[in-house]
Design an enzyme around this catalytic site. Structure first.
Site, mmCIF file in Angstrom:
data_model
loop_
_atom_site.group_PDB
_atom_site.id
_atom_site.type_symbol
_atom_site.label_atom_id
_atom_site.label_comp_id
_atom_site.label_asym_id
_atom_site.label_seq_id
_atom_site.Cartn_x
_atom_site.Cartn_y
_atom_site.Cartn_z
ATOM 1 N N LYS A 57 0.178 2.187 4.006
ATOM 2 C CA LYS A 57 -0.993 1.783 4.774
ATOM 3 C C LYS A 57 -0.945 2.233 6.339
ATOM 4 O O LYS A 57 -1.878 2.669 6.990
ATOM 5 C CB LYS A 57 -1.394 0.373 4.390
ATOM 6 C CG LYS A 57 -1.796 0.492 3.075
ATOM 7 C CD LYS A 57 -1.783 -0.996 2.536
ATOM 8 C CE LYS A 57 -2.092 -1.059 1.108
ATOM 9 N NZ LYS A 57 -1.921 -2.529 0.380
ATOM 10 N N GLN A 61 -0.096 -8.669 2.478
ATOM 11 C CA GLN A 61 0.350 -8.044 1.259
ATOM 12 C C GLN A 61 0.934 -8.899 0.151
ATOM 13 O O GLN A 61 1.388 -10.052 0.557
ATOM 14 C CB GLN A 61 1.410 -7.095 1.735
ATOM 15 C CG GLN A 61 1.997 -6.345 0.630
ATOM 16 C CD GLN A 61 1.201 -5.076 0.081
ATOM 17 O OE1 GLN A 61 0.446 -4.525 0.781
ATOM 18 N NE2 GLN A 61 1.064 -5.282 -1.397
ATOM 19 N N ASP A 93 -9.802 -6.468 3.168
ATOM 20 C CA ASP A 93 -9.101 -6.410 1.853
ATOM 21 C C ASP A 93 -9.953 -7.203 0.645
ATOM 22 O O ASP A 93 -9.474 -6.910 -0.550
ATOM 23 C CB ASP A 93 -7.670 -6.784 1.775
ATOM 24 C CG ASP A 93 -6.848 -6.356 0.692
ATOM 25 O OD1 ASP A 93 -7.377 -5.000 -0.095
ATOM 26 O OD2 ASP A 93 -5.895 -6.824 0.042
#
Length: 286
Positions: free
Chosen positions: A54, A98, A121
């Site tokens: 990413k 994450q 996200d």
């Protein structure tokens, strides 16, 4: 018949091209690049790989990235503190936490420390509610990427029977909400579903999001159906038995090269969108 393979890389590249153009416009107007901050807790090798992918992609489309690394022994409070500090930083536009995290960390509590205006996200309760209700906000990235794939291949969910296998809060549940908003008739399946094969056989659109390799047999797929496999298991195996499903479906995503590339592309696109949100609007969403 043999299914047309959905090219997730090509669709992702279209999203990234647009994202790069908008990032350049933002940088020219504001004297800085849009910025994505990542928070990684622990030593999971796959998580390190995903974060590296990413951040590398950020660089290729003109975004800055900042990485916050916490040790395997970090607590929920440690992670929340880092996320809260990052959320208060006006030079950060989006935050990615994450997952998975170590067992002692309450993932959802950490997610909820993200300011909704920076939840690129789409993992907070506020983002899920906004998406489900059709309000402004950020969608979970993989579900939003799936919708991009359907649109790119002219799949109109309206009136179609969509079966979502999986009910996770960041994949199964939100993709069902997005399909419902597009007038599909949505059925959720999970570990307690009776006669999963029978339910899947009735589906015009199948979204596999359960994380169990080849749980969905190819023989279950209705001829001509659209199969979107969001599973990614060891050995590059999805949640659908691909070889047989590809002989019955009309459209099918490969693993890898299907859903995954669009997930990252949507993350960066939503970061640029967050960067363009007026500062006053950001503060009002805290």
């Amino acid at each position: 018949m043999s299914a047309q393979v959905i090219d997730g890389i090509a669709v992702a590249n279209l999203i990234l091209s647009d994202t790069a153009a908008r990032a350049a416009q933002f940088a020219e107007a504001n004297g800085r690049k849009p910025c994505l901050a990542t928070v990684l807790v622990g030593d999971d090798p796959a998580s390190h790989t995903y974060v590296r992918m990413k951040t590398n992609r950020c660089r290729t489309v003109g975004l800055d990235s900042r990485r916050h690394q916490l040790p395997e022994t970090a607590t929920t409070a440690d992670a929340v503190a880092v996320v809260s500090t990052t959320a208060a930083d006006d030079t950060v536009d989006g935050i990615l936490v994450q997952h998975p995290m170590p067992a002692q960390v309450d993932e959802q509590e950490v997610f909820e420390a993200i300011t909704p205006a920076k939840d690129v996200d789409g993992v907070t309760g506020a983002s899920f509610a906004a998406m489900a209700l059709g309000h402004n906000g950020f969608s979970s990235c993989t579900p939003a990427g799936i919708m991009h794939l359907l649109d790119a291949y002219d799949v109109d969910p309206a009136g179609q029977r969509a079966v979502v296998v999986g009910r996770s809060p960041i994949l199964g549940k939100p993709v069902g909400m997005l399909l419902l908003a597009r007038d599909a008739t949505v059925t959720y399946c999970h570990s307690k579903t009776v006669d999963l094969a029978g339910v899947v056989r009735e589906a015009d659109i199948v979204v596999a999001a359960v994380g169990r390799p080849e749980l969905i047999m190819g023989s279950w797929i209705k001829p001509g159906a659209v199969v979107v496999d969001a599973g990614y298991n060891p050995g590059n195996v999805g949640d659908v038995e691909y070889a047989t499903a590809a002989q019955r479906a009309g459209l099918i995503t490969p693993v890898p090269g299907g859903v995954g590339p669009t997930t990252i592309a949507v993350l960066l696109a939503q970061t640029v969108k967050a960067a363009g949100t007026p500062r006053a609007t950001r503060r009002s969403t805290k």
